[in-house]
Design an enzyme around this catalytic site. Structure first.
Site, PDB file in Angstrom:
ATOM      1  N   TYR A   1       3.553   7.104  -0.353  1.00 24.91           N
ATOM      2  CA  TYR A   1       3.079   6.233  -1.265  1.00 24.91           C
ATOM      3  C   TYR A   1       3.637   6.780  -3.109  1.00 24.91           C
ATOM      4  CZ  TYR A   1       0.175   3.534   2.166  1.00 24.91           C
ATOM      5  OH  TYR A   1      -0.409   3.184   2.859  1.00 24.91           O
TER       6      TYR A   1
ATOM      7  N   TYR B   1      -7.795  -4.264   4.865  1.00 27.65           N
ATOM      8  CA  TYR B   1      -6.374  -2.859   4.955  1.00 27.65           C
ATOM      9  C   TYR B   1      -6.430  -2.606   6.841  1.00 27.65           C
ATOM     10  CZ  TYR B   1      -3.293   0.897   4.809  1.00 27.65           C
ATOM     11  OH  TYR B   1      -1.895   2.075   5.154  1.00 27.65           O
TER      12      TYR B   1
ATOM     13  N   ASP C   1     -11.031  -3.659  13.582  1.00 31.53           N
ATOM     14  CA  ASP C   1     -10.740  -2.690  13.322  1.00 31.53           C
ATOM     15  C   ASP C   1     -11.332  -1.701  12.423  1.00 31.53           C
ATOM     16  OD1 ASP C   1      -8.767  -0.256  12.025  1.00 31.53           O
ATOM     17  OD2 ASP C   1      -7.340  -1.691  10.791  1.00 31.53           O
TER      18      ASP C   1
ATOM     19  N   LYS D   1      -7.982   7.215  13.108  1.00 33.15           N
ATOM     20  CA  LYS D   1      -8.326   8.198  12.603  1.00 33.15           C
ATOM     21  C   LYS D   1      -9.671   9.414  12.683  1.00 33.15           C
ATOM     22  CE  LYS D   1      -7.509   6.259   8.287  1.00 33.15           C
ATOM     23  NZ  LYS D   1      -6.720   4.905   7.935  1.00 33.15           N
TER      24      LYS D   1
HETATM   25  C1  LIG Z   1      -6.177   3.954   7.880  1.00 29.90           C
HETATM   26  C2  LIG Z   1      -6.200   2.647   8.648  1.00 29.90           C
HETATM   27  C3  LIG Z   1      -5.169   2.382   9.408  1.00 29.90           C
HETATM   28  C4  LIG Z   1      -3.519   2.380   9.506  1.00 29.90           C
HETATM   29  O1  LIG Z   1      -4.014   3.738  10.606  1.00 29.90           O
HETATM   30  P1  LIG Z   1      -2.458   4.551  10.060  1.00 29.90           P
HETATM   31  O2  LIG Z   1      -2.727   5.884  11.581  1.00 29.90           O
HETATM   32  O3  LIG Z   1      -2.153   5.240   9.034  1.00 29.90           O
HETATM   33  O4  LIG Z   1      -1.398   3.859  10.151  1.00 29.90           O
HETATM   34  C5  LIG Z   1      -5.459   1.127   8.990  1.00 29.90           C
HETATM   35  N1  LIG Z   1      -6.996   0.026   9.244  1.00 29.90           N
HETATM   36  C6  LIG Z   1      -8.048   0.676   8.886  1.00 29.90           C
HETATM   37  C7  LIG Z   1      -8.345   0.524   8.630  1.00 29.90           C
HETATM   38  C8  LIG Z   1      -7.450   2.344   8.410  1.00 29.90           C
HETATM   39  O5  LIG Z   1      -7.875   2.713   7.491  1.00 29.90           O
END
Ligand SMILES: *Cc1c(COP(=O)(O)O)cnc(C)c1O
Length: 457
Positions: free
Chosen positions: A22, A150, A263, A292
């Protein structure tokens, strides 16, 4: 010419040639050279150490340089660093998938190993769409979600990110129009300002209830799935909401034939005080995205899990197969790192670690609520947030934090930490002290200096 192995950081080259997250290539914000990491400490190129308050964006939960993860990866590197996954399988993928099936709720039995979090989200969305093709409801082509979410930076993931957060207007018609519900309002009953956790977690604000019911009743015929970050909305504002919201969501998904995609890329593996955030509500999703902290932050890997029923529906679809298969799918080196990281998680030190991080952050951050520029202070599990009234200057504050010996990267109006689980009480006190000092030093609204107003958080 400096050689590529020159240990000095070539900042000029970095500025001229390398994108950072970004940022602008013509007006880049300052970057900080880091040469090594050990435990919770990062060593800067000038020899100073800083305590990492970010776990490198939620990922590095066991700290840097962990001997067990490193040894496992080294052995795997010598044995087989990568092999294609089409028509081939290997123990690293099988071991990891066994661990994931065992750790997650009974409904989740199938594992797709993807390269990154955004791709895990793409995979989940594609699975949901193919599922309804296999169940003869091809009209179900929309995805529903809540505002302030997000889910990543690829196009389908962007389409379910907060619609007011920038990326929708920026890319216009290229971003699919999805169905948005107002962001959850019912708070998670756990913050320095709220004492009665029980009440807040069992009842849903009427506004939330009405919005959910209205959205499902109006759109269910077109909606394949709803995707949401359970309990904590991360990069969309570090908002914690009530488990009662998820309970209601699960019920509506069942009533209206909508798949529930959770997610947990940021919340998974203990961060919110439960192994998975859905456990706060005792529900099971149809699909789950992980990433992550999956590898302990050692290498990129993500996973999309789904139920038997979702897998069967996909097989009944006209394609008969699931249409996704990246080159580096189930990379053995990454799978090995993840298995080593999950073994550490399974040693069950994290519940005590997260509980004491939470208690200490509540005790140490609470006083910040009295600061003039502070709007809210909140803590959940291993996440501590000071929300300011105004957007802060990320680049300036980053420097102020380094001067205090900590690595904290605010965004928007949020100064927040999610430290490695292994952090010591002294290190955590240094983080919270720096947060309070920097928050207190902000006296006037700051002008926002970069485009990072919706980012990884
Ligand atoms: C960081 C994140 C993503 C995206 O993951 P990347 O490995 O950066 O592509 C998707 N959803 C959530 C909730 C996140 O925190």
């Amino acid at each position: 010419m400096p050689s590529v192995t020159d240990p000095a950081i070539d900042y000029a080259f970095d500025r001229q040639h390398i994108w950072h997250p970004y940022t602008s290539m013509t007006q880049p914000i300052a970057t900080q050279g880091v040469v090594s990491g050990q435990g919770c400490q990062l060593t800067l190129d000038d020899g100073r150490n800083v305590i990492d308050g970010t776990s490198s964006w939620w990922a590095c939960v066991h700290g840097y340089g962990h001997p067990e993860i490193i040894t496992a990866m080294q052995q795997q590197l010598h044995q087989l660093s990568h092999v294609m996954f089409g028509g081939i399988t290997h123990k690293p993928a099988i071991d990891l998938s066994k661990a994931l099936v065992n750790m997650t709720c009974p409904a989740l039995t199938k594992v797709f190993l993807a390269d990154s979090g955004s791709i895990a989200v793409e995979v989940a969305l594609k699975m949901a769409l193919q599922y309804w093709q296999g169940r003869n409801k091809p009209a179900k082509q929309k995805i529903m979600t809540v505002k302030r979410g997000y889910h990543g930076d690829t196009f389908a993931a962007m389409s379910v990110c907060d619609p007011d957060g920038g990326m929708h207007t920026m890319f216009g018609d290229n971003v699919t129009k999805q169905v948005f519900i107002p962001a959850p309002q019912t708070p998670f009953g756990f913050s320095p300002l709220q004492t009665s956790a029980e009440d807040a977690n069992n009842t849903l604000d009427k506004a939330d209830l009405d919005a959910l019911i209205h959205a499902f009743a109006t759109h269910h015929q077109q909606v394949a799935a709803i995707i949401i970050e359970p309990i904590m909305q991360g990069a969309g504002g570090m908002r914690f909401y009530s488990p009662a919201y998820l309970t209601k969501l699960r019920q509506l998904c069942d009533d209206y034939d909508v798949l529930l995609i959770l997610d947990e890329i940021a919340t998974g593996f203990g961060r919110t005080g439960k192994l998975f955030a859905y456990e706060h509500a005792n529900i099971q999703p149809d699909l789950l995205c992980l990433g992550k902290a999956l590898t302990g932050g050692y290498i990129s890997l993500a996973a999309t899990m789904c139920s038997d029923e979702v897998a069967k529906g996909i097989s009944d679809s006209p394609a008969g197969v699931f249409m996704h298969g990246p080159t580096f799918m189930a990379n053995p080196l990454a799978c090995t790192a993840a298995t080593a990281s999950l073994q550490l998680i399974n040693q069950q030190l994290w519940p005590t670690q997260i509980a004491s991080i939470e208690t200490q952050m509540i005790a140490e951050l609470a006083e910040a609520i009295a600061f003039e520029q502070v709007k809210d202070v909140r803590v959940l599990g291993g996440v501590g947030v000071i929300e300011m009234h105004h957007t802060v200057n990320t680049a300036e504050l980053q420097q102020a934090f380094i001067a205090q010996g900590v690595w904290i990267r605010p965004f928007s109006n949020l100064i927040y930490i999610m430290p490695p689980y292994i952090i010591s009480t002294d290190e955590l006190t240094q983080l919270t002290t720096a947060m309070k000092q920097v928050a207190a030093s902000i006296t006037a609204p700051q002008i926002h200096s970069d485009a990072e107003f919706i980012s990884h958080g």
